[in-house]
Design an enzyme around this catalytic site. Structure first.
Site, PDB file in Angstrom:
ATOM      1  N   SER A   9     -22.554   9.660 -88.573  1.00 22.04           N
ATOM      2  CA  SER A   9     -21.983  10.998 -88.423  1.00 22.04           C
ATOM      3  C   SER A   9     -21.616  11.707 -89.715  1.00 22.04           C
ATOM      4  CB  SER A   9     -20.745  10.939 -87.518  1.00 22.04           C
ATOM      5  OG  SER A   9     -21.125  10.697 -86.194  1.00 22.04           O
ATOM      6  N   LYS A  69     -12.384  17.211 -91.441  1.00 18.74           N
ATOM      7  CA  LYS A  69     -12.911  17.110 -90.080  1.00 18.74           C
ATOM      8  C   LYS A  69     -11.764  17.085 -89.075  1.00 18.74           C
ATOM      9  CE  LYS A  69     -16.152  14.281 -87.343  1.00 18.74           C
ATOM     10  NZ  LYS A  69     -17.037  13.102 -87.361  1.00 18.74           N
ATOM     11  N   SER A  86     -21.756  13.699 -86.027  1.00 19.74           N
ATOM     12  CA  SER A  86     -20.741  14.568 -85.450  1.00 19.74           C
ATOM     13  C   SER A  86     -19.980  15.400 -86.471  1.00 19.74           C
ATOM     14  CB  SER A  86     -19.746  13.719 -84.659  1.00 19.74           C
ATOM     15  OG  SER A  86     -19.061  12.824 -85.519  1.00 19.74           O
TER      16      SER A  86
END
Length: 494
Positions: free
Chosen positions: A171, A72, A147
């Site tokens: 997330s 990420k 996210s």
């Protein structure tokens, strides 16, 4: 089955037996990404040369030797961009490796690239990225969740064997549910946050997104452990999670069903899928017992007070002076700060900074922030009392399946409610696992959540592993297109 469709465990078996080389694995995956990623935009950065070079030197004897991992975009990797999908960090290159990256490298993993996300991890759809919108591999008109939407989409589309995400209020788990992956939020303090760009420091936690529960256990084993660079890291031995999945007796196991999580407003197909999961566990000999978490209705409000307060403090460090985007036309220093942040931050980040600054202001600190801290403790106590009656809890991961792109962007409250079943876990600092359990009639994945006490990841991993093993779970290949006919679960019929 094609090479890119394999789980980490299956890939490792081929690598160890020398039926395939790490170089072949990376080349195969890069071809898959080139073919598929233009449709979903999971990656915002790929380092082809570094990945190919690392594959030639990979040590197969290590736990993740030869396995490519996606990262990420808020986790620092030395020499690579770490922009958190924000304009304000354009051009920034990480000057060091985060602790989880060091651990992955020591375990032999190959770092493949960086995945898209909501800006500074603030969002539930990956629509808040300054780089572009990531699409759901099961229906490209739908969001992948957020996210960590890029990480989940990459794993679901078989553009990655596994990925790292971060979870502040759901997330990792919510995008895993939306994309049909496994997502694990470890206990707060289990995994070092050193090198993770902070959103809300008391809630953030790094964890894996994988194709199977077995793979999640292996990755957790690799990235866990005490770190002196993170003062919230706990000095505890790391269990052999991957070896604790089998042979767990279920005869006296009690699984709690929190009544506050099965409320009006849950999508009918999600409710039906969860009922079948509960029934399946009952057939395996698990005792099901209703429990209560009475402060659950206050979790969303509590979270958005505490998380935004911490975000307003954490994001104050980004001003464009030492690195990143900076305003070119300004009158004085105050004007410079204002214009740099106005140009650099997106609308959702600005909204949360404003809200956080408001709740920390002198007139409202006691009324909002201190009261939210007290409610947080009540939520934590609720879980502690529930775990006196059961060893784990079972809930939906999300009240609905992946929604359409643009459907909720004009209504922030509706967007925030996408995390209604995941937020309380972060407030309590405990662990939770999202597991796929079916697909809707529109072909959209449905996930359920197993919640465990602090430091009991092995319990929920074993419970999730048993579910996947007894339902014959095989990671499916998504259509990577528009709406599809669905129905039926992967392992259980709907």
């Amino acid at each position: 089955m094609k090479l890119f469709e394999l789980s980490v465990k299956e890939l490792r078996r081929l690598l160890v037996q020398k039926e395939v080389s790490p170089l072949e694995v990376v080349e195969n995956l890069l071809c898959r990404i080139a073919e598929v990623d233009p449709k979903i935009f999971a990656y915002i950065y790929l380092n082809h040369e570094r990945a190919l070079e690392a594959s030639k030197k990979a040590d197969i004897s290590l736990p993740l030797g030869g396995v490519p991992v996606a990262i990420k975009d808020n986790i620092n990797v030395l020499g690579e961009p770490c922009r958190c999908a924000s304009r304000i960090l354009e051009g920034y290159l990480a000057p060091y490796d985060s602790t989880v990256i060091e651990k992955l490298k020591k375990a032999g993993a190959i770092l493949l690239g960086r995945t898209n996300m909501d800006e500074f991890a603030m969002g539930s759809s990956t629509e808040n990225s300054s780089v572009g919108i990531t699409r759901n591999p099961w229906n490209t008109e739908r969001v992948p969740g957020g996210s960590s939407g890029g990480s989940a989409a990459a794993v679901a589309a078989h553009e990655a064997f596994c990925a790292l995400g971060s979870d502040t209020g759901g997330s990792i788990r919510q995008p895993a549910a939306f994309c049909g992956c496994v997502g694990l939020k470890p206990t707060y303090g289990r995994v070092s946050r050193y090198g993770l760009t902070a959103f809300a420091s008391s809630l953030d936690q790094i964890g894996p997104i994988t194709k199977t529960v077995e793979d999640a256990a292996l990755l957790l084993e690799v990235i866990s452990g005490f770190d002196p660079f993170d003062n919230t890291s706990e000095k505890l031995p790391v269990p052999r999670f991957s070896e604790l999945l089998e042979n767990r007796p279920l005869k006296d196991f009690v699984l709690g069903i929190p009544k506050e999580y099965f409320i009006e407003g849950i999508d009918g197909e999600v409710r039906q899928a969860l009922s079948q999961v509960i029934g399946h566990y009952e057939k395996l000999g698990v005792k099901i017992e209703e429990v209560s978490l009475p402060h659950t209705p206050y979790a969303v409000a509590t979270y958005y007070i505490l998380a935004t307060a911490e975000a307003s403090a954490n994001l104050a460090r980004f001003d464009g002076i030492r690195y990143g985007k900076r305003a070119k036309n300004y009158n004085d220093l105050i004007d410079y700060y204002g214009k740099t942040r106005d140009e650099g931050f997106g609308s959702e980040v600005k909204r949360r900074i404003l809200l956080g600054t408001y709740v920390l202001s002198s007139g409202y600190y006691d009324a909002y922030y201190l009261r939210a801290l007290k409610v947080k403790e009540k939520i934590k106590q609720d879980f502690s009392l529930a775990f006196q009656k059961c060893q784990a809890l079972l809930t939906p991961t999300s009240p609905f399946c992946a929604f359409r792109i643009g459907e909720k962007t004009s209504d922030p409250l509706q967007m925030y409610l996408a995390d209604i079943f995941t937020i309380a876990v972060n407030l309590a600092g405990i662990c939770a696992l999202s597991i796929p359990c079916g697909r809707s009639t529109e072909g959209l994945p449905i996930g359920f959540q197993l919640i465990g006490p602090a430091w009991k990841e092995e319990t929920i991993l074993a419970l999730g592993y048993i579910y996947q093993k007894t339902t014959g779970w095989v990671p499916p290949l998504p259509p990577l297109g528009g709406p599809t006919g669905g129905g039926g679960a992967d392992g259980l019929p709907l």
